[in-house]
Design an enzyme around this catalytic site. Structure first.
Site, PDB file in Angstrom:
ATOM      1  N   PRO A   2     -59.810  16.471 -87.276  1.00 38.21           N
ATOM      2  CG  PRO A   2     -58.972  18.359 -86.198  1.00 38.21           C
ATOM      3  CD  PRO A   2     -59.913  17.922 -87.276  1.00 38.21           C
ATOM      4  CD  GLU A   3     -59.853  10.051 -85.140  1.00 38.58           C
ATOM      5  OE1 GLU A   3     -59.678   9.341 -84.137  1.00 38.58           O
ATOM      6  OE2 GLU A   3     -60.073   9.586 -86.263  1.00 38.58           O
TER       7      GLU A   3
END
Ligand SMILES: [Zn+2]
Length: 286
Positions: A2-3
Site C-alpha cells: 500500500p502507498e
C-alpha cells in the site's frame, strides 16, 4: 505494498477508534505476525497490556500507534495486512493474526494478514528533527503531506542526486510515501519520462512533479485510496476506488487522457512503469 493514501486511510480509522483506549489483553494467533518483535509473543503481549494508545501516526507508508510508556506499536502492512475494528462477538477472520482487547469492552483491534508479509512490533522511540519516531522509522524522510515537509529543500536534494527521476521519487530517504502507482501518475501530470536524469531537471520541473505527487495522493485519499488489491481496506473492511481515476498506472494500451496515444508499459526495477509515449518523451542520453 500500500502507498501513502491507503496507509493514511487506516491511520484515520485507528485515530477514530482506538486512540485513548486502554489495552487489557493481547492474543497472538500466528507467530509470523510478530516475527519483527525479536523478544517473542509473550513479551509482545506483556508490553502492550496496560498501555493506553495515545495517538495513531504515520510517516510515508509507515504506520504506528503511540503508547503511553514511551514506546510505539509499529504496523507493517506488507502486501495484505489489515487493521480491523470488530465487535467482540464478530467471528474471527480466517487470517486473523493478532487481537487486542480493551478495558472498555468495546470493539477489538484485529490484525488480519492473508499473505503474512506484514506484522506488528513494539519499538523504542527516538526524537528526530523535533518529531518522536519509532527507531526503525527514524531514517524515513517526511512525506509531501506532512505539515513540516520542506519542498524547496527536497527539490534541492532531488537535483543533487545523480539518478532517474522516478528512482528519486521512490527513495524513502529523500521523500517518503510515494510508491509505483503515485510516482507514475505524478510523472504523467508533469509530462516527465521516468528515466529523466535528476541532475538535469530544472528546479521548477522538480517542484512541479513533487506538487503533483502531493495532489494525486490527496485526491486518492479523498476516494479512500487505490485498491488494485481488494486486500487494501480501511478499518471497516472497505476498499477505496481511486483506481478508477488513474491516468496511466495499469492503463497499458488505453488512450492517454491528454493526447490519445496508447499508454505504454516499460520494465522498471522488477515492476512496470506506465507513461504516455508522446507526452512523456524518453530522454536521449544519460
Ligand atoms: Zn499523452
Amino acid at each position: 505494498m500500500p502507498e501513502l493514501p491507503e496507509v493514511e486511510v487506516v491511520r484515520r480509522g485507528l485515530e477514530a477508534h482506538v486512540v485513548g483506549r486502554l489495552i487489557t489483553s493481547v492474543e497472538v494467533l500466528h507467530p509470523r505476525a510478530i516475527r519483527r518483535h525479536i523478544a517473542g509473543d509473550i513479551d509482545f503481549a506483556a508490553r502492550l497490556a496496560g498501555q493506553t494508545i495515545t495517538a495513531a501516526r504515520r510517516r510515508g507508508k509507515y504506520l504506528w500507534a503511540d503508547l503511553d510508556g514511551d514506546a510505539a506499536m509499529l504496523a507493517h502492512l506488507g502486501m495484505s495486512g489489515q487493521m480491523l475494528i470488530r465487535d467482540g462477538d464478530a467471528p474471527d477472520e480466517k487470517h486473523l493474526r493478532v487481537r487486542l482487547r480493551f478495558a472498555d469492552g468495546g470493539p477489538q483491534l484485529r490484525f488480519v494478514d492473508q499473505r503474512t508479509f506484514g506484522g506488528l512490533s513494539i519499538e523504542d522511540t527516538v526524537e528526530v528533527d523535533g518529531t518522536v519516531l519509532p527507531v526503525p522509522v527514524a531514517h524515513i524522510a517526511r512525506d509531501p503531506m506532512d505539515p513540516a515537509f520542506d519542498l524547496p529543500a527536497t527539490v534541492k536534494a532531488l537535483r543533487r542526486k545523480r539518478t532517474e527521476v522516478k528512482r528519486a521519487l521512490l527513495d524513502q530517504n529523500l521523500i517518503s510515501g510515494i510508491g509505483n502507482i503515485y510516482a507514475d501518475e505524478a510523472l504523467w501530470r508533469a509530462k516527465l519520462h521516468w528515466a529523466r536524469p535528476t541532475e538535469k531537471l530544472p528546479a521548477a520541473k522538480a517542484t512541479e512533479v513533487l506538487a503533483h505527487a502531493a495532489d494525486v495522493m490527496r485526491e486518492a485519499l479523498g476516494q479512500g485510496g487505490t485498491s488494485f488489491d481488494a486486500l487494501y481496506v480501511n478499518v471497516n473492511g472497505e476498499s477505496g476506488y481511486f483506481d478508477r481515476s488513474l491516468a496511466v498506472y495499469g492503463q497499458e494500451g488505453l488512450p492517454c487522457g491528454r493526447c490519445g496515444s496508447p499508454i505504454r508499459r516499460e520494465p522498471f526495477m522488477n515492476r512496470s512503469s506506465y507513461s504516455c509515449p508522446r507526452c512523456q518523451r524518453r530522454p536521449h542520453t544519460r
